[in-house]
Scaffold this active site. Structure first.
Site, mmCIF file in Angstrom:
data_model
loop_
_atom_site.group_PDB
_atom_site.id
_atom_site.type_symbol
_atom_site.label_atom_id
_atom_site.label_comp_id
_atom_site.label_asym_id
_atom_site.label_seq_id
_atom_site.Cartn_x
_atom_site.Cartn_y
_atom_site.Cartn_z
ATOM 1 N N THR A 1 0.812 -1.222 0.000
ATOM 2 C CA THR A 1 0.000 0.000 0.000
ATOM 3 C C THR A 1 0.843 1.269 0.000
ATOM 4 O OG1 THR A 1 -1.881 -1.076 1.024
ATOM 5 C CG2 THR A 1 -1.689 1.267 1.416
ATOM 6 N N THR B 1 1.811 -4.209 4.435
ATOM 7 C CA THR B 1 1.668 -4.466 5.873
ATOM 8 C C THR B 1 1.057 -5.839 6.177
ATOM 9 O OG1 THR B 1 -0.504 -3.409 5.993
ATOM 10 C CG2 THR B 1 1.428 -2.012 6.390
ATOM 11 N N ASP B 2 0.391 -6.447 5.175
ATOM 12 C CA ASP B 2 -0.291 -7.718 5.466
ATOM 13 C C ASP B 2 0.676 -8.836 5.851
ATOM 14 O OD1 ASP B 2 -2.739 -6.611 5.067
ATOM 15 O OD2 ASP B 2 -3.001 -7.357 3.029
#
Ligand code: ASP
Length: 320
Positions: free
Chosen positions: A14, A85-86
């Site tokens: 992202t 970030t996942d």
């Protein structure tokens, strides 16, 4: 304050996604660094991956770790990895397993909860904080770290606990290392590190979420094609009783089995684990436990060595 050379390894996520009103595009690491303006340290940039981090396989994560290692080997004074970030907790954990023992310069992961194009985008501030932190040599003694939303976490403890909030990350079990702007001297105890630098990850390690109706036959079928098994279980590593027998049998037949808590369990029932012949994940998430098992199986040639390594990876023991 240091002014050494910082290398940025960009890997998508992202932090680099931008919506221009009609379509999404991915910005390069160079784009992200350029908009920070003039920096105290010279910064070099490399793009090592693109896209959503949910699609980054462990071998791809290993490539990212190698890019970090190469940059350190080439004399960078600090390395920053921008990452989705996942799965940042996994990639940062892997980097810590492999590079943490001999880290000679800071390695800092960062990312963003909001796309680059969002009004409240957090990527720019996070990247600036990560570059500044990577210029603080003292950080290296904590192993690989991550900085997000002003908070600094050890990679081994990094956990994403919310899908949308800016403060989505915590340290488990914590406490976190500190906050951006705090003096380095205020940081907590150094992370205890594992000692070996493995060269590969073993495939065929599978992850299964346990639930009360899960059929033992299914577990056995699943295990038949696995080199190792991580089972995500309840609370303080409680395995549904219908699975005790099959897990006991698989473990005693020689399959490495790790139980990981859901949510993160830091305490566990050692006696029960010993009886089953399985290892507890010591508070590491099931995903991290899977990486630790892959690394342990890939790093030692016999089962005894593998299991000793696994324990040291999971528990962060200094030596084994
Ligand atoms: N989709 C994103 C990822 O690559 C989420 C993020 O970066 O925050 O993990």
């Amino acid at each position: 304050m240091r002014t050494g050379r910082i290398h940025v390894v960009a890997t998508g996520g992202t932090i680099s996604s931008h919506f221009d009103g009609t379509k999404w595009a991915e910005l390069s690491g160079g784009d992200l660094v350029a908009e920070l303006g003039e920096l105290r340290a010279p910064v070099s940039v490399q793009d090592a991956a693109t896209g959503d981090s949910a699609s980054l396989t462990p071998p791809k994560m290993l490539e990212i770790v190698r890019a970090v290692e190469d940059a350190l080997g080439a004399g960078a004074d600090g390395v920053v990895v921008t990452h989705g970030t996942d799965t940042m907790d996994q990639a940062a954990y892997l980097a810590d397993l492999f590079l943490g023992p001999d880290l000679r310069a800071p390695v800092v992961f960062t990312g963003a909860m909001r796309p680059h194009s969002a009004q409240d985008s957090d990527g720019k501030a996070n990247l600036a904080a990560a570059i500044a932190l990577a210029g603080e040599p003292d950080i290296a003694r904590h192993g690989v770290v991550a900085v997000l939303n002003g908070a600094i976490h050890r990679a081994a403890e990094l956990a994403k606990v919310d899908a949308t909030r800016l403060d989505a990350f915590v340290s488990v079990p914590g406490p976190r290392l500190g906050r951006v702007g705090e003096p380095v001297a205020d940081f907590g105890e150094p992370l205890r590190r594992c000692w070996q630098t493995p060269s590969c990850l073993k495939g065929g390690v599978r992850l299964l979420a346990a639930y009360p109706e899960l059929e033992p036959e299914l577990v056995a079928q699943f295990a038949a094609s696995s080199r190792g098994l991580v089972i995500e279980v309840f609370g303080a590593l409680n395995l549904p009783s219908g699975l005790w027998e099959v897990v006991h049998r698989l473990a005693h037949e020689g399959l490495p089995v790790v139980l990981a808590g859901r949510p993160y369990a830091t305490g566990f029932n050692d006696e029960g684990l010993d009886f089953l012949g399985v290892v507890g994940s010591a508070g590491r998430s099931a995903m991290k436990a899977r990486l630790a098992l892959m690394a342990a199986l890939g790093s030692a040639s016999n089962r005894q060595g593998q299991m000793a390594l696994l324990e040291s990876y999971l528990k962060g023991a200094a030596d084994s």
